[in-house]
Design an enzyme around this catalytic site. Structure first.
Site, mmCIF file in Angstrom:
data_model
loop_
_atom_site.group_PDB
_atom_site.id
_atom_site.type_symbol
_atom_site.label_atom_id
_atom_site.label_comp_id
_atom_site.label_asym_id
_atom_site.label_seq_id
_atom_site.Cartn_x
_atom_site.Cartn_y
_atom_site.Cartn_z
ATOM 1 N N SER A 24 23.390 -12.300 -44.655
ATOM 2 C CA SER A 24 22.948 -13.503 -45.376
ATOM 3 C C SER A 24 21.452 -13.735 -45.173
ATOM 4 O O SER A 24 20.910 -14.763 -45.556
ATOM 5 C CB SER A 24 23.731 -14.736 -44.910
ATOM 6 O OG SER A 24 23.640 -14.874 -43.511
ATOM 7 N N ASN A 111 28.819 -20.461 -35.575
ATOM 8 C CA ASN A 111 29.506 -21.458 -36.405
ATOM 9 C C ASN A 111 28.864 -22.841 -36.269
ATOM 10 O O ASN A 111 28.619 -23.527 -37.266
ATOM 11 C CB ASN A 111 30.991 -21.537 -36.042
ATOM 12 C CG ASN A 111 31.708 -20.228 -36.337
ATOM 13 O OD1 ASN A 111 31.091 -19.298 -36.848
ATOM 14 N ND2 ASN A 111 32.991 -20.161 -36.026
ATOM 15 N N THR A 156 19.691 -45.642 -81.280
ATOM 16 C CA THR A 156 21.018 -45.302 -80.767
ATOM 17 C C THR A 156 21.552 -44.259 -81.746
ATOM 18 O O THR A 156 21.238 -44.320 -82.940
ATOM 19 C CB THR A 156 21.975 -46.517 -80.729
ATOM 20 O OG1 THR A 156 22.113 -47.032 -82.046
ATOM 21 C CG2 THR A 156 21.468 -47.622 -79.813
ATOM 22 N N HIS A 157 22.324 -43.322 -81.266
ATOM 23 C CA HIS A 157 22.838 -42.209 -82.103
ATOM 24 C C HIS A 157 21.713 -41.492 -82.847
ATOM 25 O O HIS A 157 21.901 -41.034 -83.977
ATOM 26 C CB HIS A 157 23.871 -42.707 -83.124
ATOM 27 C CG HIS A 157 24.833 -43.685 -82.555
ATOM 28 N ND1 HIS A 157 25.878 -43.318 -81.745
ATOM 29 C CD2 HIS A 157 24.888 -45.044 -82.636
ATOM 30 C CE1 HIS A 157 26.546 -44.394 -81.370
ATOM 31 N NE2 HIS A 157 25.962 -45.450 -81.888
ATOM 32 N N SER A 278 3.618 -18.873 -78.732
ATOM 33 C CA SER A 278 4.580 -17.884 -79.219
ATOM 34 C C SER A 278 3.895 -16.529 -79.274
ATOM 35 O O SER A 278 2.709 -16.437 -79.580
ATOM 36 C CB SER A 278 5.060 -18.292 -80.614
ATOM 37 O OG SER A 278 5.441 -17.153 -81.358
ATOM 38 N N LYS A 284 1.765 -21.889 -82.658
ATOM 39 C CA LYS A 284 2.750 -22.623 -81.869
ATOM 40 C C LYS A 284 2.223 -23.179 -80.553
ATOM 41 O O LYS A 284 1.514 -22.515 -79.814
ATOM 42 C CB LYS A 284 3.938 -21.713 -81.556
ATOM 43 C CG LYS A 284 4.728 -21.324 -82.772
ATOM 44 C CD LYS A 284 5.628 -22.428 -83.227
ATOM 45 C CE LYS A 284 7.052 -22.115 -82.857
ATOM 46 N NZ LYS A 284 7.930 -23.236 -83.157
ATOM 47 N N ASN A 286 4.571 -24.790 -77.933
ATOM 48 C CA ASN A 286 5.971 -25.143 -77.692
ATOM 49 C C ASN A 286 6.147 -25.948 -76.412
ATOM 50 O O ASN A 286 5.567 -25.622 -75.387
ATOM 51 C CB ASN A 286 6.822 -23.869 -77.572
ATOM 52 C CG ASN A 286 6.984 -23.166 -78.909
ATOM 53 O OD1 ASN A 286 6.981 -23.810 -79.964
ATOM 54 N ND2 ASN A 286 7.111 -21.848 -78.869
ATOM 55 N N GLU A 291 12.935 -27.655 -72.446
ATOM 56 C CA GLU A 291 14.248 -27.037 -72.669
ATOM 57 C C GLU A 291 14.749 -26.377 -71.378
ATOM 58 O O GLU A 291 15.933 -26.444 -71.040
ATOM 59 C CB GLU A 291 14.159 -26.001 -73.799
ATOM 60 C CG GLU A 291 13.856 -26.651 -75.138
ATOM 61 C CD GLU A 291 13.257 -25.674 -76.146
ATOM 62 O OE1 GLU A 291 13.317 -24.459 -75.946
ATOM 63 O OE2 GLU A 291 12.707 -26.168 -77.150
ATOM 64 N N TYR A 318 35.952 -22.632 -39.445
ATOM 65 C CA TYR A 318 34.965 -21.740 -40.077
ATOM 66 C C TYR A 318 35.635 -20.516 -40.698
ATOM 67 O O TYR A 318 36.478 -19.859 -40.075
ATOM 68 C CB TYR A 318 33.909 -21.261 -39.060
ATOM 69 C CG TYR A 318 32.875 -20.367 -39.724
ATOM 70 C CD1 TYR A 318 31.805 -20.918 -40.419
ATOM 71 C CD2 TYR A 318 33.014 -18.980 -39.723
ATOM 72 C CE1 TYR A 318 30.883 -20.111 -41.083
ATOM 73 C CE2 TYR A 318 32.101 -18.167 -40.384
ATOM 74 C CZ TYR A 318 31.039 -18.745 -41.061
ATOM 75 O OH TYR A 318 30.145 -17.948 -41.726
ATOM 76 N N GLN A 323 29.587 -18.750 -45.923
ATOM 77 C CA GLN A 323 28.244 -18.168 -45.956
ATOM 78 C C GLN A 323 27.599 -18.296 -47.336
ATOM 79 O O GLN A 323 26.381 -18.354 -47.460
ATOM 80 C CB GLN A 323 28.323 -16.695 -45.545
ATOM 81 C CG GLN A 323 26.998 -15.987 -45.568
ATOM 82 C CD GLN A 323 27.056 -14.646 -44.848
ATOM 83 O OE1 GLN A 323 27.304 -14.601 -43.655
ATOM 84 N NE2 GLN A 323 26.849 -13.573 -45.574
ATOM 85 N N LYS A 326 24.676 -21.178 -48.696
ATOM 86 C CA LYS A 326 23.194 -21.136 -48.740
ATOM 87 C C LYS A 326 22.692 -20.863 -50.139
ATOM 88 O O LYS A 326 21.717 -21.458 -50.587
ATOM 89 C CB LYS A 326 22.623 -20.036 -47.843
ATOM 90 C CG LYS A 326 23.310 -19.764 -46.557
ATOM 91 C CD LYS A 326 22.996 -20.764 -45.510
ATOM 92 C CE LYS A 326 23.740 -20.412 -44.244
ATOM 93 N NZ LYS A 326 25.192 -20.165 -44.423
HETATM 94 N N1 ARG Z 1 25.800 -15.989 -41.292
HETATM 95 C C1 ARG Z 1 26.983 -16.769 -41.256
HETATM 96 C C2 ARG Z 1 26.935 -17.964 -42.209
HETATM 97 O O1 ARG Z 1 25.921 -18.189 -42.763
HETATM 98 C C3 ARG Z 1 27.288 -17.246 -39.896
HETATM 99 C C4 ARG Z 1 27.992 -16.183 -39.170
HETATM 100 C C5 ARG Z 1 29.199 -16.639 -38.496
HETATM 101 N N2 ARG Z 1 30.040 -15.512 -38.538
HETATM 102 C C6 ARG Z 1 31.256 -15.457 -38.032
HETATM 103 N N3 ARG Z 1 31.906 -14.386 -38.239
HETATM 104 N N4 ARG Z 1 31.764 -16.492 -37.421
HETATM 105 O O2 ARG Z 1 27.886 -18.659 -42.423
#
Ligand code: ARG
Length: 458
Positions: A24, A111, A156-157, A278, A284, A286, A291, A318, A323, A326
């Site tokens: 990660s 964890n 409105t609308h 463009s 153009k 834009n 958007e 956990y 993971q 993120k």
């Molecule tokens: N990198 C992991 C996460 O972002 C944490 C790792 C914990 N791994 C585990 N096998 N308990 O969640």
């Protein structure tokens, strides 16, 4: 020893493709400053419960401080194929302090570490977003102030409805952003918890002073349940939904601006710094950033649903599914921060074509409601007044004669109680002045609201 935080029971190397997918680090490297902050707090706590000697504490703290410094000046190089940011930091510390680095992981698990660092990241960025949102509101209120005297057809609308002050419209934007700010303020409570000492799920056997750790991290309370902590990502769900809330509002403001700058409407002029050209059509200019901003709600809503789907049905503690959190959170946070900054710039540089505003007011049907209200003043029921005003609009449409040019005797045939004063109604300034309620488009009310915002956004 291995460059993993585990491995004692393993005899084989991991499949490299599996290892890459499993890592990660490409996302959670953003947690680095928070991980380091937690490490320093943890080292001090380990010293207090005698797991580390004073010398060891000093050595580790100065290595962590050096890491922070090189992170800040951009010279920090971490092992790119690390499993995650927490492993990368430990590897680096090991290079500096040797086997002593292994003691850092006493009384904690990734964890609780990942849960704590993500909470700190969220709290920090929630605060940043509150500041950015307030800056956006300030830019909006400045324009509300500058253009409060400009009257335009409110819709409105997407159809002309009643006259509004442009200041009143901009004030609405500040109001809606304020609602997102309030939900975000409330969401901060779930982030503001110290979860260190929870370990993998059961708590730890070392007497870590959790209250003190909380204080040192600037957090106001300690968790009541280590098992809950390991799998709790409700703070992320909450945060992602606040960000999606911002996203819907930004998309609606973007849409308003797009309509305002349409050729033919030509009321709003966006600064060139926020427009693109463009590749084929040289003429153009834009407003396609708007958007992009409108479409960003797909990102916000997608990330929220992604997180919900990841959490749904997970066993309470956990699980590695977490993971993925993120990916969702960094994307939504960064998108929201950037959009708020750009919209601040857009509003600061926005220009309104006042001549066009006047031209757009030529449509006298904008005063039909005022006409009905005036008839009520002479004793007609609103239903009858509504009907008579509607007939007058229809007569004007059918004959092509503006309502204000239709003679009084003809008007009286439709609305017997109508009086000569009716011709005063076909004036935008008069129309806004007729509004009496708090929060209305009456110029005094708009002025009052602008003043209130200016005081509260100082
Ligand atoms: N990198 C992991 C996460 O972002 C944490 C790792 C914990 N791994 C585990 N096998 N308990 O969640």
């Amino acid at each position: 020893m291995t460059h993993k935080l585990w491995g004692g029971r393993f005899k084989k190397r991991s499949d490299p493709r599996f290892e890459r997918f499993s890592s990660s680090f490409r996302w959670d490297r953003k947690l680095l400053p928070y991980d380091l902050k937690i490490d320093a707090v943890h080292v001090r706590a380990l010293r207090r419960c005698k797991v580390l000697s004073a010398v060891e504490e000093k050595k580790l703290l100065s290595a962590i401080a050096a890491l922070c410094k090189s992170y800040q000046n951009g010279s920090l190089r971490l092992k790119e194929d690390s499993e995650d940011v927490h492993t990368a930091v430990w590897t680096k510390l090991e290079q500096w302090v040797g086997p002593l680095a292994d003691k850092l992981h006493t009384g904690r698990s990734r964890n609780d570490l990942v849960s704590q660092s993500t909470r700190l990241y969220c709290k920090d960025h929630a605060e940043q977003i509150l500041v950015l949102a307030a800056q956006f509101q300030k830019a909006v209120i400045q324009k509300a102030d500058a253009y409060q005297g400009v009257l335009i057809p409110g819709m409105t609308h997407l159809q002309n409805a009643q006259v509004l002050s442009l200041g009143h419209i901009f004030l609405a934007y500040a109001e809606m952003i304020e609602r997102s700010k309030s939900t975000l303020e409330a969401a901060k409570v779930f982030m503001d918890v110290c979860v260190l000492g929870s370990g993998a799920l059961a708590g730890v056997t070392f007497g870590l002073d959790q209250k003190r750790m909380a204080r040192e991290l600037g957090l106001s309370r300690v968790t009541n349940n280590s098992y809950d902590v390991s799998g709790d990502r409700d703070f992320l769900l909450n945060f992602l939904s606040c960000l999606a809330f911002f996203g819907t509002q930004i998309s609606r403001i973007a849409e308003d601006l797009m309509i305002g700058q349409l050729k033919g409407f030509s009321l709003v002029e966006l600064d060139q710094a926020y427009c693109t050209g463009s590749s084929m059509m040289p003429q153009k200019k834009n407003a396609d950033f708007l958007e992009l901003a409108r479409g960003a709600e797909g990102v916000f809503a997608g990330n929220l649903i992604g997180m919900m789907t990841t959490l749904k049905g997970l066993p309470t503690s956990y699980n590695r599914d977490l993971q993925w959190d993120k990916k969702y959170i960094f994307d939504s946070v960064e998108t929201c921060e950037t959009l708020l900054q750009i919209f601040t710039g857009i509003f600061k540089t926005l220009k309104i074509n006042e001549k066009r505003a006047k031209e757009l007011l030529a449509d006298e049907s904008l005063y039909a409601t005022d006409l009905a209200d005036t008839l009520v003043g002479s004793g007609v029921s609103f239903k009858a007044a509504h009907h008579q005003a509607g007939q007058i609009v229809s007569l004007s449409e059918a004959t092509g004669i503006a309502i204000s040019k239709i003679g009084l005797d003809l008007l009286k045939k439709i609305a017997p109680r109508i009086e000569g004063g009716v011709y005063r109604l076909f004036d935008a300034r008069h129309s806004v002045r007729m509004k009496k309620t708090r929060g209305s488009t009456h110029p005094d009310e708009v002025k009052k609201q602008i003043k209130r915002w200016k005081l509260s956004l100082r």
